[in-house]
Design a protein around this motif. Sequence first.
Motif, PDB file in Angstrom:
ATOM      1  N   ILE A   1       0.620   5.040   1.262  1.00  0.00           N
ATOM      2  CA  ILE A   1      -0.216   5.825   2.156  1.00  0.00           C
ATOM      3  C   ILE A   1       0.405   7.187   2.449  1.00  0.00           C
TER       4      ILE A   1
ATOM      5  N   GLU B   1       0.824  -1.210   0.000  1.00  0.00           N
ATOM      6  CA  GLU B   1       0.000   0.000   0.000  1.00  0.00           C
ATOM      7  C   GLU B   1       0.862   1.266   0.000  1.00  0.00           C
TER       8      GLU B   1
ATOM      9  N   THR C   1      -4.930   6.575   1.141  1.00  0.00           N
ATOM     10  CA  THR C   1      -4.349   5.472   0.400  1.00  0.00           C
ATOM     11  C   THR C   1      -4.358   5.811  -1.087  1.00  0.00           C
TER      12      THR C   1
END
Length: 89
Positions: free
Chosen positions: A17, A15, A33
């Motif tokens: 972020i 991910e 995100t």
Amino acid sequence: MKLRNDVTLRKVGNEHIIVEPSQGMVDLSTVFTLNDTAAFLWKELDGREFDNDTVVDLLIDNYEVEREVAEKDAAALLQHFRGQGLIVD
């Protein structure tokens, strides 16, 4: 316009972020995100002045996308960033 300089893009696992700083600590209640394309654009735009055309050009130069699609995608991304308070004019 510019991206806010008090937030930083981080990769955690798979991910991408962005976390809001809060009085010297990380505020995990406000986490943004980004998908791979948005993260790429963030990295390219970080620390520099840009406009919608800059984002369109980055999309066209790095992805197989028609100008019309790139223009719509750039406008949507910048509107989202602006709506989340991630852009300063």
